[in-house]
Structure formats: structure tokens, C-alpha cells
Design a protein around this motif. Structure first.
Motif, PDB file in Angstrom:
ATOM      1  N   THR A  30     -15.369 -10.048   9.290  1.00 25.85           N
ATOM      2  CA  THR A  30     -14.481  -9.117   8.604  1.00 25.85           C
ATOM      3  C   THR A  30     -15.255  -8.020   7.891  1.00 25.85           C
ATOM      4  O   THR A  30     -14.748  -7.387   6.974  1.00 25.85           O
TER       5      THR A  30
ATOM      6  N   ALA B 197      -8.884 -10.841  16.620  1.00 29.45           N
ATOM      7  CA  ALA B 197      -7.473 -11.183  16.490  1.00 29.45           C
ATOM      8  C   ALA B 197      -6.816 -11.224  17.871  1.00 29.45           C
ATOM      9  O   ALA B 197      -6.089 -12.177  18.192  1.00 29.45           O
TER      10      ALA B 197
ATOM     11  N   ALA C  45      -1.687 -17.214  15.604  1.00 28.43           N
ATOM     12  CA  ALA C  45      -2.791 -16.307  15.879  1.00 28.43           C
ATOM     13  C   ALA C  45      -2.531 -14.961  15.219  1.00 28.43           C
ATOM     14  O   ALA C  45      -3.444 -14.336  14.679  1.00 28.43           O
ATOM     15  N   ALA C  46      -1.275 -14.532  15.224  1.00 28.81           N
ATOM     16  CA  ALA C  46      -0.953 -13.251  14.603  1.00 28.81           C
ATOM     17  C   ALA C  46      -1.118 -13.331  13.092  1.00 28.81           C
ATOM     18  O   ALA C  46      -1.640 -12.400  12.470  1.00 28.81           O
TER      19      ALA C  46
ATOM     20  N   TYR D 167      -3.136 -15.263  11.510  1.00 29.73           N
ATOM     21  CA  TYR D 167      -4.584 -15.281  11.303  1.00 29.73           C
ATOM     22  C   TYR D 167      -5.155 -13.875  11.431  1.00 29.73           C
ATOM     23  O   TYR D 167      -5.904 -13.412  10.563  1.00 29.73           O
ATOM     24  N   GLY D 168      -4.750 -13.178  12.512  1.00 25.97           N
ATOM     25  CA  GLY D 168      -5.245 -11.820  12.745  1.00 25.97           C
ATOM     26  C   GLY D 168      -4.859 -10.876  11.625  1.00 25.97           C
ATOM     27  O   GLY D 168      -5.656 -10.028  11.219  1.00 25.97           O
TER      28      GLY D 168
ATOM     29  N   LEU E 175      -7.133 -11.380   8.761  1.00 30.33           N
ATOM     30  CA  LEU E 175      -8.444 -10.889   9.163  1.00 30.33           C
ATOM     31  C   LEU E 175      -8.524  -9.375   9.005  1.00 30.33           C
ATOM     32  O   LEU E 175      -9.487  -8.824   8.464  1.00 30.33           O
ATOM     33  N   ILE E 176      -7.468  -8.698   9.466  1.00 28.92           N
ATOM     34  CA  ILE E 176      -7.473  -7.239   9.452  1.00 28.92           C
ATOM     35  C   ILE E 176      -7.365  -6.715   8.022  1.00 28.92           C
ATOM     36  O   ILE E 176      -8.044  -5.759   7.642  1.00 28.92           O
TER      37      ILE E 176
END
Lengths: 247, 248
Positions: free
Chosen positions: B65, B75, B168-169, B171-172, B175-176
Motif C-alpha cells: 500500500t 485488488a 475481495a472488493a 479488501y481491495g 487497500l486502495i
């Protein structure tokens, strides 16, 4: 019905059978994919190598066009021994530096590429060393005074994205252009990646600006450049038409 | 004789129904974007976020990150891997021996990632170079295994697929967000563009904020700051979403 299937999947025999089948299926799928794709992958790697070599002398090309330009501009690819003598019968392009670097000095092959581009001669030295997590490598090209750097490219196997992996970025590579590899008293020192206040426009200080948070990768780059270039010194000294600044 | 035949055809019919159920994946008849299914997608974005609520996948959140670009790549890669590994494990859920289920899940994830890597290396070499370091990070990502174990093993194919994408979204997303703050405050850039102005060797030559004497915070580039930013995010999220606060 439900009970039965639970019992079935819990038995030792079934567990073993499942594991065996799974391993066989997965292994054959992976092995098949890897082998059938290998020729294409090899070709990609080969073209990328040509692309990196060309990039150090300022020839930008895509992977597909690399081979043609490589054949046009790289006039010679020689393999040297540690005393700077040419080794016959060893194709410089296929020398695997990862293996060479582990061998004794006397046995090592040192590949060197000589390029003619826009009327100038350049010497391109392949580099390989250690970053923080894994190997780092690249190419560095010298002008015909064997002192001024024309350009450099770097790549890595596993450096951290955003930190060590920044060595592949344009700005970092560009900072090497025009830097000198000999210091004022004529010792080969290479180029050091230095933290702190350095003047990027000073091209005679043998220093470039480091990447924040990537000290070990940066040190790896410094070490790799000086260690590798040192090996080619005997060859450059022997070439009478090249003036090498030495003490 | 006739009844036997009838039995067989009945059995066949039953099997067929089972197959259809198995493929359509949801045991009760349900619209494919029903409220329950939508919840599978939206829950992990907030109420049940894998990083800030389930506290999974922290390790890779630290590593990648520093900048937005690798965070976005990671992601996307995780969305793919989670969607497909959830589908595969969910399809095999009644066949997997429970004693070696973790190993089976690991094999599914690892071989899926290795397979994609091989294909990319051959046909999309540049993308594969981008992804090279993420391969290991995806396999060891606790979210993937965590969702396989917690959801895909007990639910139908379509629901597992949605759960994979949703987590996953989620998490992404985190992350973003973390990468946004780390890149902006740490290097003054976003996606590599100098949004705060150009920093030259001296203040006089600099432009934008740097001309006023602003300095980048080098601490943001180091891993501990990822944890601190995640911590702050958890704080903000819980202040806003009261039901996440634990009793006592």
C-alpha cells in the motif's frame, strides 16, 4: 443419504484416494501448461533481454521489434575471461549470469556487448547482484571513454512494490545517465546510491539519489555496479584505443 | 417389471433435480440478485469488511500500500482468484474429505494462481511482470483461505462466487484507501503523478506545496504506518457504524 456421504468422505481410504487423484490432476494440468507454454515464454524473455540491452543506449522499442534493432545496433557480443581475454566458442547472449556469478573468478564468463549507434560506440555490461529479497539485475552502458554512463536499466525478482521495486522506474534509471564511474583520482568506484542531500545535476560525484525506504536495494545496486564493472577493467585497459583513467 | 422401470425413471428424475440444484447453487429458489445475494456483495464492503472487521489479510495490506498502482493491481488480482477458488471449492464441497480440507483449499488456490501466472507469462508478459511479486502474496492471503473455509465449503456455487467477489472488493477498497493516504502523504503523488507540486533540491526551485516548505512524511512509506492507517480506518468506521462496537 446425507449421513452416508459424510461417512464416505471421512474414511481413510477415501481421503487417500482423494489426495492422490487431486495431486495427479493438479500436477498434470500444471506440468502440461508449463511445458506447452515454455517456448512462448522463452521467446518473451529473450526479446525482453534485447529490449533492455537496447534501452541502455537510448533505443526505445517494443518487445516485438527488439530483435531487428538488436541485430542492427549491437555489432559485437563477446565473452571475456577474468583477465580480459576473449573466450572463443561461448555465445555471450546465452551466458546465464545467475550461474556465472557463483563460479570461481577463473572460470567465470563475462559477457560484453558492443554497440554502434548514431556514430558512437558503447560498451554494455550486464549486471547482477542482490537486492533485499532476491536477485536484482540490469545492464549499464558506457561511452567510449569507458567512464561516462550512457544509460542503465534495472530489474528485480522480488523487491517490494513501491519501495525496492522502484529501481525499475524511469526517474531512477535516468539519474544514472552521464554519471562517471571513476573518481577524480582515477579509481573505479562505480556509482553509489546515496541517501540525503546530493546534487542530482552534479555528474562527477559518482552518486545518485536513493529511493526512500529502499536502502538495502539501493546498496545492492551500488555494490552490483562496482563489483561487475571491476571485472571488465582488464579488458578495457588492454584495448589500446580506449583511454581508461587509472591512477 | 413396470414398477421397477418407473422407479428407475423416478430415480433419474430425482438425480436430474439434484444436478440442477447443484448447478443453480442456491438450495431455495431465489432471484439471482435477491436481497440476500446483494447482501453477500455489499456486506464485506462495510459491516463485515475482511480487513477492518474480520481482520484478515493484514500482511499483504502492509506490503503493497505504499503506492496506489500496486494496490489496485493487487485488488483486481484478488477479485479474480477469490471468485474462481470459491467457485471450485464450492463445487467440490460435498466431495472434499473434511480432514484434509485445508490442504485441498491451499492446493486449489495455489494451482489456480500458478496457472494464471503461466498463461500471463506467455501471452501477457508485461502484466505478468507487474504481478510477479503478488503471486506469493495472493496464495498466502488469509482472506482467500478464510472465505473458502468459512463460506464456500458450506454454500452453493453462485453464493460462493458472490461472497468471493464481495470480500475481495472489501479488501481491495481498504487497500486502495490506505494506499491513497500513504502515497499522498509519503511521496506527494497519486498514481505516480506529483499532485502536491514538484519537489526540487532546494525550496526555491520547488513548486506547489513544496515551495511553502512542505516536506513529505517519510514515515508513511514504512510498513508500520499501514497498520496505523488501518487502525484509524477502523476507528472512523466504528464511529460511523455503531453496531460494530463490541459490548463490554
Amino acid at each position: 443419504m446425507e449421513e452416508k456421504s459424510v461417512n464416505k468422505t471421512n474414511s481413510n481410504g477415501y481421503t487417500f484416494l482423494f489426495a492422490v487423484i487431486m495431486v495427479i490432476v493438479v500436477a498434470s494440468v500444471l506440468a502440461f501448461t508449463a511445458t506447452s507454454l515454455q517456448p512462448i515464454q522463452r521467446e518473451n524473455v529473450r526479446q525482453e533481454k534485447m529490449q533492455s540491452i537496447l534501452a541502455t543506449i537510448g533505443v526505445e522499442t517494443d518487445r516485438a521489434g527488439a530483435e531487428e534493432l538488436y541485430n542492427r545496433y549491437i555489432t559485437e557480443a563477446v565473452t571475456l575471461d577474468y583477465q580480459g581475454e576473449e573466450r572463443e566458442g561461448v555465445d555471450a547472449f546465452t551466458v546465464d549470469l545467475a550461474k556465472e556469478i557463483k563460479r570461481e573468478d577463473e572460470e567465470q564468463n563475462f559477457p560484453l556487448y558492443i554497440a554502434e549507434y548514431e556514430g558512437e560506440t558503447y560498451y554494455i555490461v550486464p549486471l547482477r547482484g542482490n537486492g533485499l529479497w532476491n536477485a536484482i539485475f540490469g545492464y549499464i552502458s558506457l561511452e567510449d571513454d569507458v567512464n561516462t554512463i550512457k544509460g542503465a536499466t534495472f530489474d528485480h525478482l522480488g523487491e517490494t512494490p513501491g519501495l525496492g521495486a522502484e529501481i525499475t522506474k524511469e526517474w531512477f534509471k535516468e539519474s544514472f545517465a552521464e554519471e562517471k564511474i571513476f573518481d577524480e583520482s582515477g579509481n573505479l568506484v562505480g556509482v553509489s546510491v546515496v541517501k540525503g542531500d546530493i546534487d542530482p545535476s552534479d555528474k562527477d560525484d559518482n552518486q545518485v539519489d536513493a529511493i526512500s525506504g529502499a536502502t538495502i536495494t539501493g546498496d545492492g545496486v551500488s555494490d552490483m555496479i562496482s563489483e561487475r564493472l571491476q571485472r571488465y577493467l582488464p579488458y578495457f585497459k588492454k584495448q589500446t584505443d580506449i583511454k581508461v583513467a587509472t591512477k | 417389471m413396470a414398477t421397477e422401470k418407473k422407479n428407475i425413471s423416478e430415480e433419474k428424475e430425482a438425480k436430474k433435480k439434484e444436478m440442477i440444484l447443484f448447478l443453480s447453487s442456491s438450495e431455495e429458489k431465489e432471484h439471482f440478485l435477491s436481497k440476500g445475494n446483494r447482501k453477500l456483495l455489499s456486506d464485506p464492503l462495510d459491516d463485515n469488511n475482511p480487513i477492518t472487521v474480520q481482520v484478515l489479510g493484514i500482511c499483504s495490506a502492509l506490503a503493497i500500500t505504499v503506492q496506489l498502482e500496486p494496490a489496485v493491481v493487487m485488488a483486481i488480482a484478488v477479485v479474480f482468484v477469490m471468485a474462481f477458488s470459491n467457485i471450485i471449492v464450492s463445487m467440490l464441497r460435498n466431495l472434499i474429505p473434511s480432514r484434509i480440507r485445508i490442504i485441498v483449499q491451499l492446493v486449489v488456490v495455489a494451482s489456480l494462481v500458478a496457472l494464471v501466472d503461466q498463461v500471463l507469462k506467455a501471452y501477457a508478459y508485461d502484466v505478468s511482470k507487474q504481478l510477479s511479486v503478488f503471486i506469493g502474496l495472493i496464495i498466502t492471503n488469509c482472506i482467500v483461505m478464510g472465505r473458502l473455509e468459512a463460506f464456500a465449503l458450506g454454500n452453493g456455487v453462485y453464493k460462493s462466487f458472490l461472497d468471493g467477489i464481495g470480500n475481495a472488493a472489501g479488501y481491495g477498497l481498504i487497500l486502495i484507501i490506505v494506499a491513497f493516504f500513504r502515497e499522498l502523504l509519503g511521496s506527494g503523488k497519486l498514481f505516480g503523478f506529483e499532485v502536491l507540486g514538484h519537489k526540487a533540491a532546494t525550496v526555491a526551485d520547488s513548486t506547489g506545496l513544496y515551495a511553502l516548505g512542505y516536506e513529505n512524511n517519510g514515515l508513511m512509506l514504512l510498513s508500520p504506518m499501514a497498520l496505523i492507517v488501518v487502525g484509524l480506518l477502523i476507528w472512523v468506521q466504528r464511529a460511523r457504524n455503531r453496531k460494530l462496537i463490541e459490548e463490554n
